[in-house]
Design a protein around this motif. Structure first.
Motif, mmCIF file in Angstrom:
data_model
loop_
_atom_site.group_PDB
_atom_site.id
_atom_site.type_symbol
_atom_site.label_atom_id
_atom_site.label_comp_id
_atom_site.label_asym_id
_atom_site.label_seq_id
_atom_site.Cartn_x
_atom_site.Cartn_y
_atom_site.Cartn_z
ATOM 1 N N CYS A 243 -19.910 -18.285 -45.290
ATOM 2 C CA CYS A 243 -19.735 -16.969 -45.801
ATOM 3 C C CYS A 243 -18.939 -16.042 -44.839
ATOM 4 C CB CYS A 243 -20.817 -16.436 -46.473
ATOM 5 S SG CYS A 243 -21.462 -17.254 -47.730
ATOM 6 N N PHE A 244 -19.527 -16.010 -43.736
ATOM 7 C CA PHE A 244 -18.794 -15.342 -42.691
ATOM 8 C C PHE A 244 -17.618 -15.512 -42.150
ATOM 9 C CE2 PHE A 244 -23.659 -14.257 -41.288
ATOM 10 C CZ PHE A 244 -23.625 -12.688 -41.674
ATOM 11 N N HIS A 245 -17.364 -16.880 -41.976
ATOM 12 C CA HIS A 245 -16.088 -17.089 -41.631
ATOM 13 C C HIS A 245 -15.029 -17.044 -42.920
ATOM 14 C CE1 HIS A 245 -16.943 -18.854 -37.751
ATOM 15 N NE2 HIS A 245 -17.364 -20.107 -37.914
ATOM 16 N N SER A 246 -15.441 -17.418 -43.783
ATOM 17 C CA SER A 246 -14.657 -17.191 -45.057
ATOM 18 C C SER A 246 -14.294 -15.651 -45.326
ATOM 19 C CB SER A 246 -15.271 -17.809 -46.466
ATOM 20 O OG SER A 246 -15.528 -19.047 -46.355
ATOM 21 N N SER A 247 -14.883 -14.772 -44.873
ATOM 22 C CA SER A 247 -14.857 -13.314 -45.208
ATOM 23 C C SER A 247 -13.428 -12.973 -44.552
ATOM 24 C CB SER A 247 -16.130 -12.516 -44.799
ATOM 25 O OG SER A 247 -16.236 -12.358 -43.049
ATOM 26 N N ARG A 248 -12.976 -13.669 -43.366
ATOM 27 C CA ARG A 248 -11.880 -13.200 -42.838
ATOM 28 C C ARG A 248 -10.776 -14.201 -43.131
ATOM 29 N NH1 ARG A 248 -12.001 -14.148 -37.511
ATOM 30 N NH2 ARG A 248 -13.853 -15.218 -37.210
ATOM 31 N N PHE A 249 -10.786 -14.763 -44.143
ATOM 32 C CA PHE A 249 -9.574 -15.790 -44.517
ATOM 33 C C PHE A 249 -8.203 -14.824 -44.743
ATOM 34 C CE2 PHE A 249 -11.873 -19.059 -47.163
ATOM 35 C CZ PHE A 249 -11.752 -20.078 -46.138
ATOM 36 N N GLU A 250 -8.247 -13.796 -45.415
ATOM 37 C CA GLU A 250 -7.015 -13.033 -45.591
ATOM 38 C C GLU A 250 -6.575 -12.415 -44.297
ATOM 39 O OE1 GLU A 250 -5.492 -13.257 -48.244
ATOM 40 O OE2 GLU A 250 -7.375 -14.460 -49.175
ATOM 41 N N ALA A 251 -7.358 -12.161 -43.287
ATOM 42 C CA ALA A 251 -6.892 -11.219 -42.187
ATOM 43 C C ALA A 251 -6.363 -12.249 -41.054
ATOM 44 C CB ALA A 251 -8.238 -10.404 -41.335
ATOM 45 N N ARG A 252 -6.766 -13.630 -41.024
ATOM 46 C CA ARG A 252 -6.256 -14.532 -40.204
ATOM 47 C C ARG A 252 -4.969 -14.998 -40.171
ATOM 48 N NH1 ARG A 252 -9.328 -19.576 -39.775
ATOM 49 N NH2 ARG A 252 -8.766 -19.724 -37.560
ATOM 50 N N LEU A 253 -4.088 -14.945 -41.395
ATOM 51 C CA LEU A 253 -2.666 -15.287 -41.231
ATOM 52 C C LEU A 253 -1.896 -13.895 -41.723
ATOM 53 C CD1 LEU A 253 -2.878 -18.662 -43.464
ATOM 54 C CD2 LEU A 253 -2.597 -18.273 -41.156
ATOM 55 N N GLY A 254 -0.612 -14.128 -41.255
ATOM 56 C CA GLY A 254 0.259 -13.007 -41.426
ATOM 57 C C GLY A 254 1.050 -13.375 -42.446
ATOM 58 N N GLN A 255 2.019 -12.568 -42.818
ATOM 59 C CA GLN A 255 2.801 -12.751 -43.997
ATOM 60 C C GLN A 255 3.750 -13.740 -44.158
ATOM 61 O OE1 GLN A 255 5.419 -8.961 -44.637
ATOM 62 N NE2 GLN A 255 3.526 -7.978 -45.573
ATOM 63 N N SER A 256 4.121 -14.572 -42.837
ATOM 64 C CA SER A 256 4.952 -15.680 -42.522
ATOM 65 C C SER A 256 4.062 -16.727 -42.408
ATOM 66 C CB SER A 256 5.853 -15.492 -41.438
ATOM 67 O OG SER A 256 6.748 -14.325 -41.642
ATOM 68 N N GLY A 257 2.804 -16.591 -42.629
ATOM 69 C CA GLY A 257 1.715 -17.712 -42.245
ATOM 70 C C GLY A 257 1.253 -18.027 -40.700
ATOM 71 N N GLU A 258 1.954 -17.008 -39.861
ATOM 72 C CA GLU A 258 1.526 -17.516 -38.544
ATOM 73 C C GLU A 258 -0.067 -16.705 -38.418
ATOM 74 O OE1 GLU A 258 2.705 -12.910 -39.055
ATOM 75 O OE2 GLU A 258 3.074 -14.888 -39.836
ATOM 76 N N SER A 259 -0.862 -17.349 -37.457
ATOM 77 C CA SER A 259 -2.107 -16.962 -37.088
ATOM 78 C C SER A 259 -2.251 -15.505 -36.336
ATOM 79 C CB SER A 259 -2.714 -18.041 -36.094
ATOM 80 O OG SER A 259 -2.696 -19.350 -36.857
ATOM 81 N N ILE A 260 -3.372 -14.795 -36.824
ATOM 82 C CA ILE A 260 -3.499 -13.515 -36.402
ATOM 83 C C ILE A 260 -4.751 -13.906 -35.621
ATOM 84 C CG2 ILE A 260 -3.872 -11.183 -36.556
ATOM 85 C CD1 ILE A 260 -2.176 -11.564 -39.039
ATOM 86 N N LEU A 261 -4.974 -13.320 -34.147
ATOM 87 C CA LEU A 261 -6.045 -13.743 -33.334
ATOM 88 C C LEU A 261 -7.199 -12.737 -33.800
ATOM 89 C CD1 LEU A 261 -4.479 -14.289 -29.955
ATOM 90 C CD2 LEU A 261 -5.358 -15.967 -31.635
ATOM 91 N N TYR A 262 -8.466 -12.724 -33.568
ATOM 92 C CA TYR A 262 -9.369 -11.997 -33.899
ATOM 93 C C TYR A 262 -9.284 -10.610 -33.608
ATOM 94 C CZ TYR A 262 -14.214 -10.032 -34.238
ATOM 95 O OH TYR A 262 -15.434 -9.219 -34.463
ATOM 96 N N ASP A 263 -8.633 -10.358 -32.461
ATOM 97 C CA ASP A 263 -8.732 -9.038 -31.709
ATOM 98 C C ASP A 263 -7.736 -7.919 -32.629
ATOM 99 O OD1 ASP A 263 -10.908 -9.332 -29.952
ATOM 100 O OD2 ASP A 263 -9.710 -9.745 -28.493
ATOM 101 N N LEU A 269 -8.974 -5.953 -44.445
ATOM 102 C CA LEU A 269 -8.843 -7.223 -45.069
ATOM 103 C C LEU A 269 -10.063 -8.274 -45.350
ATOM 104 C CD1 LEU A 269 -5.153 -8.248 -43.948
ATOM 105 C CD2 LEU A 269 -5.808 -6.944 -46.060
ATOM 106 N N TRP A 270 -10.951 -7.996 -44.216
ATOM 107 C CA TRP A 270 -12.069 -8.753 -44.480
ATOM 108 C C TRP A 270 -13.070 -8.544 -45.832
ATOM 109 C CZ3 TRP A 270 -14.755 -8.475 -39.023
ATOM 110 C CH2 TRP A 270 -14.035 -8.988 -38.182
ATOM 111 N N ASP A 271 -13.438 -9.460 -46.118
ATOM 112 C CA ASP A 271 -14.160 -9.640 -47.606
ATOM 113 C C ASP A 271 -16.017 -9.019 -47.369
ATOM 114 O OD1 ASP A 271 -15.587 -10.209 -49.724
ATOM 115 O OD2 ASP A 271 -14.196 -11.664 -50.521
ATOM 116 N N SER A 272 -16.006 -7.974 -47.618
ATOM 117 C CA SER A 272 -17.210 -7.373 -47.583
ATOM 118 C C SER A 272 -18.278 -8.092 -48.371
ATOM 119 C CB SER A 272 -17.307 -5.808 -47.875
ATOM 120 O OG SER A 272 -16.810 -5.518 -49.122
ATOM 121 N N ASP A 273 -18.108 -8.567 -49.416
ATOM 122 C CA ASP A 273 -19.002 -9.118 -50.369
ATOM 123 C C ASP A 273 -19.384 -10.505 -49.671
ATOM 124 O OD1 ASP A 273 -18.858 -7.474 -52.226
ATOM 125 O OD2 ASP A 273 -17.239 -8.378 -53.618
ATOM 126 N N LEU A 274 -18.488 -11.242 -49.056
ATOM 127 C CA LEU A 274 -18.671 -12.511 -48.512
ATOM 128 C C LEU A 274 -19.826 -12.244 -47.281
ATOM 129 C CD1 LEU A 274 -15.584 -14.804 -48.657
ATOM 130 C CD2 LEU A 274 -17.665 -15.301 -49.730
#
Length: 410
Positions: A243-263, A269-274
């Motif tokens: 759940c914790f990892h999945s909460s950051r799904f939307e924030a980990r990828l940019g519009q072109s599919g590139e990875s976005i590092l944690y910092d 964009l993090w899912d507060s429900d998850l």
């Protein structure tokens, strides 16, 4: 919804239910027959719905056809029918005409028991994951080959050998005895953990997050939580971690599919429900007396989901990694601990710890050293990033290393 969209969707959601029920009915010696009947059901749907249109209740239609095809097989093959009845004696009621129970309760029970069958330690781990994707998740051979960066022939051979092993050992479709369930459950959790990680940290796809794999791992984990015998603290801890990892799904990828590092991630964009669900399952996991690696990893993920302003965050994460490395002294845990050490106590100490790990041909190792040497010795950092790029298989990870290297040389 059009037929060409509906049938693949139903295949993904209903294939696993039908085949699990049939495997439970026939036993592991006849998994191939269960697969054939299930495939024939969807083939008939494709042919019939194309001519007559989609039925009012497509799922009920599939269940009815699967039942009829199973009954037809029993009627045509008297020897097989008698053999199955003989095998089932003492395990369930044997009627003159077999009962194909596709109720919600039996579907859940069948999938849970098949999870223990598939995650049997007699089968190699890769084959366990492959069978889980095939039987419990409804993935096609092409999709499984893609996930393993392999080909259909190799995957088919791997799954065939695994099914033969189940047949030869006559593995029963049942929950393990009470005195074995915890040890067997550990193997199931390992498979689900690896399945989730392949989706979350995919090294075989152009997209570094494969939500379908992650969601299937979470769905199977929830099946364990629904049964009182398998609703254990480690299962809750694994679900919390997911759940914790999945909460950051939307924030980990940019519009072109590139990875976005944690910092650099956008916390909005993090899912507060998850995150809330992760907290819930983490609290539930604390009700036992044991601390598994899933407890520690879930607690680490919890701290990653807390506000960055928390001054004790890296100190707490380091303490958790110090405990985790004792339970799971793997190179990847050691690498992660070294990175956290740099955040908590500085890069110089972290470099000493990282260089002791001494992994060769590993892009994560070289990437970590590139990060640690940045601004301390940029030439060394650049050399390490070049090594990371050389051994990296993930296009997204390679792009990140190339960006770091470019920043050092400009």
């Amino acid at each position: 919804m059009q037929q060409q969209e509906l049938i693949p969707q139903l295949f993904k959601s209903e294939y696993r239910k039908i085949i699990s029920v049939l495997c439970k009915l026939f036993g592991t010696a006849h998994i191939a027959l269960a697969e054939d009947i299930t495939h024939d059901t969807f083939l008939l749907a494709s042919e019939t719905w194309g001519l007559k249109g989609i039925p009012q209740n497509p799922t009920a239609w599939l269940y009815t056809v699967a039942k009829n095809k199973t009954i037809d097989h029993f009627r045509r093959n008297k020897l097989f029918s008698e053999k199955i009845r003989e095998e089932l004696k003492g395990t369930q009621t044997v009627s003159e005409e077999m009962e194909i129970d596709l109720s919600v309760e039996n579907i859940s029970d069948s999938q849970l028991k098949m999870m223990f069958v598939i995650c049997n330690p007699l089968i190699p781990v890769e084959a366990q994951i492959g069978l889980a994707l095939r039987i419990l998740c409804g993935f096609g051979i092409d999709e499984i080959a893609d996930a393993f960066l392999s080909n259909k022939e190799t995957i088919n051979k791997r799954l065939f050998r695994a099914k033969e092993k189940l047949r030869e050992e006559n593995i029963k479709v049942e929950l393990p005895p009470a005195n074995e369930i915890n040890s067997r459950l550990e193997n199931v959790l390992t498979t689900l953990y690896l399945l989730f990680n392949e989706g979350y940290h995919s090294t075989t796809q152009t997209t570094s997050i494969r939500k379908d794999l992650c969601l299937e791992a979470m769905r199977l984990c929830y099946l364990l939580l629904e049964h009182p015998k398998t609703n254990t603290p480690p299962v809750n801890a694994l679900m919390s971690l997911m759940c914790f990892h999945s909460s950051r799904f939307e924030a980990r990828l940019g519009q072109s599919g590139e990875s976005i590092l944690y910092d650099q991630q956008d916390r909005s964009l993090w899912d507060s429900d998850l995150i809330a669900q992760g907290n819930y399952f983490l609290i539930e996991s604390a009700k036992g007396n044991e601390i598994s690696k899933y407890h520690l990893e879930a607690s680490i993920a919890y701290w990653h989901a807390t506000p960055q302003e928390n001054s004790d965050r890296w100190k707490n994460i380091l303490e958790l990694y110090n405990k985790l490395v004792l339970i799971d002294p793997s190179p990847m845990v050691a690498l992660n601990r070294a990175y956290v050490l740099s955040k908590a106590k500085g890069k110089e100490l972290a470099i000493k710890e990282a260089e002791k790990i001494g992994l060769s041909n590993n892009h994560f190792y070289y990437g970590l050293l590139g990060n640690l040497y940045t601004n301390l010795n940029n030439k060394k950092a650049a050399d390490y990033y070049k090594e990371a790029i050389k051994y990296c298989k993930s296009p997204n990870d390679k792009l990140i290393f190339e960006q770091h290297l470019q920043a050092l040389t400009h």
